[in-house]
Design a protein around this motif. Sequence first.
Motif, PDB file in Angstrom:
ATOM      1  N   GLU A  96      26.976  13.526  84.988  1.00 18.62           N
ATOM      2  CA  GLU A  96      28.192  14.029  84.350  1.00 18.62           C
ATOM      3  C   GLU A  96      28.676  13.073  83.265  1.00 18.62           C
ATOM      4  O   GLU A  96      29.107  13.514  82.190  1.00 18.62           O
ATOM      5  N   LEU A 100      29.082  13.887  79.306  1.00 17.20           N
ATOM      6  CA  LEU A 100      30.292  13.621  78.536  1.00 17.20           C
ATOM      7  C   LEU A 100      29.976  12.796  77.297  1.00 17.20           C
ATOM      8  O   LEU A 100      30.414  13.121  76.182  1.00 17.20           O
ATOM      9  N   GLN A 101      29.210  11.738  77.476  1.00 18.90           N
ATOM     10  CA  GLN A 101      28.872  10.877  76.342  1.00 18.90           C
ATOM     11  C   GLN A 101      28.051  11.627  75.302  1.00 18.90           C
ATOM     12  O   GLN A 101      28.264  11.476  74.096  1.00 18.90           O
ATOM     13  N   ARG A 103      27.914  15.007  74.813  1.00 20.62           N
ATOM     14  CA  ARG A 103      28.693  16.070  74.160  1.00 20.62           C
ATOM     15  C   ARG A 103      29.665  15.496  73.137  1.00 20.62           C
ATOM     16  O   ARG A 103      29.836  16.055  72.051  1.00 20.62           O
ATOM     17  N   LEU A 104      30.312  14.397  73.486  1.00 20.55           N
ATOM     18  CA  LEU A 104      31.254  13.806  72.538  1.00 20.55           C
ATOM     19  C   LEU A 104      30.511  13.160  71.386  1.00 20.55           C
ATOM     20  O   LEU A 104      30.997  13.143  70.257  1.00 20.55           O
ATOM     21  N   ALA A 118      35.219  18.121  73.449  1.00 18.71           N
ATOM     22  CA  ALA A 118      35.895  17.629  74.650  1.00 18.71           C
ATOM     23  C   ALA A 118      36.426  18.781  75.496  1.00 18.71           C
ATOM     24  O   ALA A 118      36.304  18.777  76.728  1.00 18.71           O
ATOM     25  N   VAL A 121      33.390  20.524  77.222  1.00 19.07           N
ATOM     26  CA  VAL A 121      32.749  19.795  78.320  1.00 19.07           C
ATOM     27  C   VAL A 121      33.680  19.705  79.527  1.00 19.07           C
ATOM     28  O   VAL A 121      33.226  19.753  80.674  1.00 19.07           O
ATOM     29  N   LEU A 122      34.992  19.608  79.304  1.00 19.64           N
ATOM     30  CA  LEU A 122      35.939  19.640  80.425  1.00 19.64           C
ATOM     31  C   LEU A 122      35.821  20.954  81.182  1.00 19.64           C
ATOM     32  O   LEU A 122      35.816  20.984  82.420  1.00 19.64           O
ATOM     33  N   TYR A 311      45.288  10.628  75.386  1.00 19.29           N
ATOM     34  CA  TYR A 311      44.167   9.829  74.873  1.00 19.29           C
ATOM     35  C   TYR A 311      44.661   9.026  73.675  1.00 19.29           C
ATOM     36  O   TYR A 311      45.542   9.462  72.934  1.00 19.29           O
ATOM     37  N   ILE A 337      37.444  13.126  86.282  1.00 23.96           N
ATOM     38  CA  ILE A 337      36.786  13.679  85.095  1.00 23.96           C
ATOM     39  C   ILE A 337      37.747  13.688  83.913  1.00 23.96           C
ATOM     40  O   ILE A 337      37.386  13.322  82.783  1.00 23.96           O
ATOM     41  N   THR A 341      37.235  11.365  80.531  1.00 22.12           N
ATOM     42  CA  THR A 341      37.117  12.094  79.266  1.00 22.12           C
ATOM     43  C   THR A 341      38.133  11.593  78.259  1.00 22.12           C
ATOM     44  O   THR A 341      37.828  11.450  77.065  1.00 22.12           O
ATOM     45  N   LEU A 345      36.989  10.090  74.746  1.00 18.82           N
ATOM     46  CA  LEU A 345      37.423  10.725  73.497  1.00 18.82           C
ATOM     47  C   LEU A 345      38.137   9.715  72.608  1.00 18.82           C
ATOM     48  O   LEU A 345      37.914   9.688  71.388  1.00 18.82           O
TER      49      LEU A 345
END
Length: 353
Positions: A96, A100-101, A103-104, A118, A121-122, A311, A337, A341, A345
């Motif tokens: 996971e 995340l890494q 996709r971002l 973001a 993927v969330l 963020y 999660i 994230t 981000l």
Amino acid sequence: MDKQSSYEDLSDRARHLLRVLIDRYVRDGQPVGSRTLSRESGLSLSPATIRNVMSDLEELGYIGAPHTSAGRIPTTKGYRFFVDTLVSFRSPSRGEVRELQSRLGEGAESETRLVESASNVLSRLTHMAGVVTIPKQALGSLKQIEFLPLSDQRVLAILVVNETQVQNRILQVDRPYTADELKKVSNYLNQQFAGQTLIRVREKILSEMRQTRESMNRMMSEAINMAQALFAAAEREEGAGYYLAGETNLMDFAELSDVEKLRELFEAFNRKRDILHLLDRAMVSADLQIFIGGESGYHILDDCSVVVSPYSVDEDVVGVLGVIGPTRMAYERVIPIVDITARLLGSALKSLD
């Protein structure tokens, strides 16, 4: 005050049974009876003893009985107690975190792509709705400001950020300006603020506006006023949106599948106002927040929980992201999660600088 001190003094047995009940209800969505609790609790207790404990929990408001079942389900108070005192958080798996890494990283060429990635993927990792507000223009350095005269006492403002980002906005001003006057205004602002981050520029503009007008000449005063109008227009635009992904996932939860309830919820998503007000409340906090059921203050979210975290870039909060789902969500998994994230981000946005 310690979180636990705000709750009734529940016995260890009552706490354990409440946790088992919530875990079971989150897993399958069905009201939980005393026999099920007796079987899954791991305690050597008779169903009668468990019924007595459940009766106490119900009287205290931690669980309730649906009209159609003899079993019990958690209330908002029960979920809040669970989240504050009972939950054991489960860190995202390596897979996971890699997703995340990745996709971002895919969206790293622009803020817009990062925010959209973001939210997607969330949603994908939680199977709920992922929401990310459009970042306020706090990050990035001001390269240049230019103003051009238009008709009807309007001015075109051109803002160049980070060498390549160009933003155009039309300002309504209180009198006509010549091109020469606007050039002087632009020159003054560029001399004062070029190369500084936008959030620092805003802070200095507000500080200078608080100075007495006697200490400024007319050109300086008009330049500061025009810059303030430009940033106020930018803030209005930034506050107007968020990216939402996976809202149709909510249809998979029985407690949210009522057609009328879904219609009202989707209308709220489209209207954005109520959701943005809720997210704005999270902007003022440096910490992750959880709104369970009626805690949000919005009737349309009474059957939902919202897990949100601000963020930041260089310790400046620039937006909020989170997950919207049923109160029956796996908090031990969703909360970590959302937290990671938000941190990833922020790092990805900083890398654009």
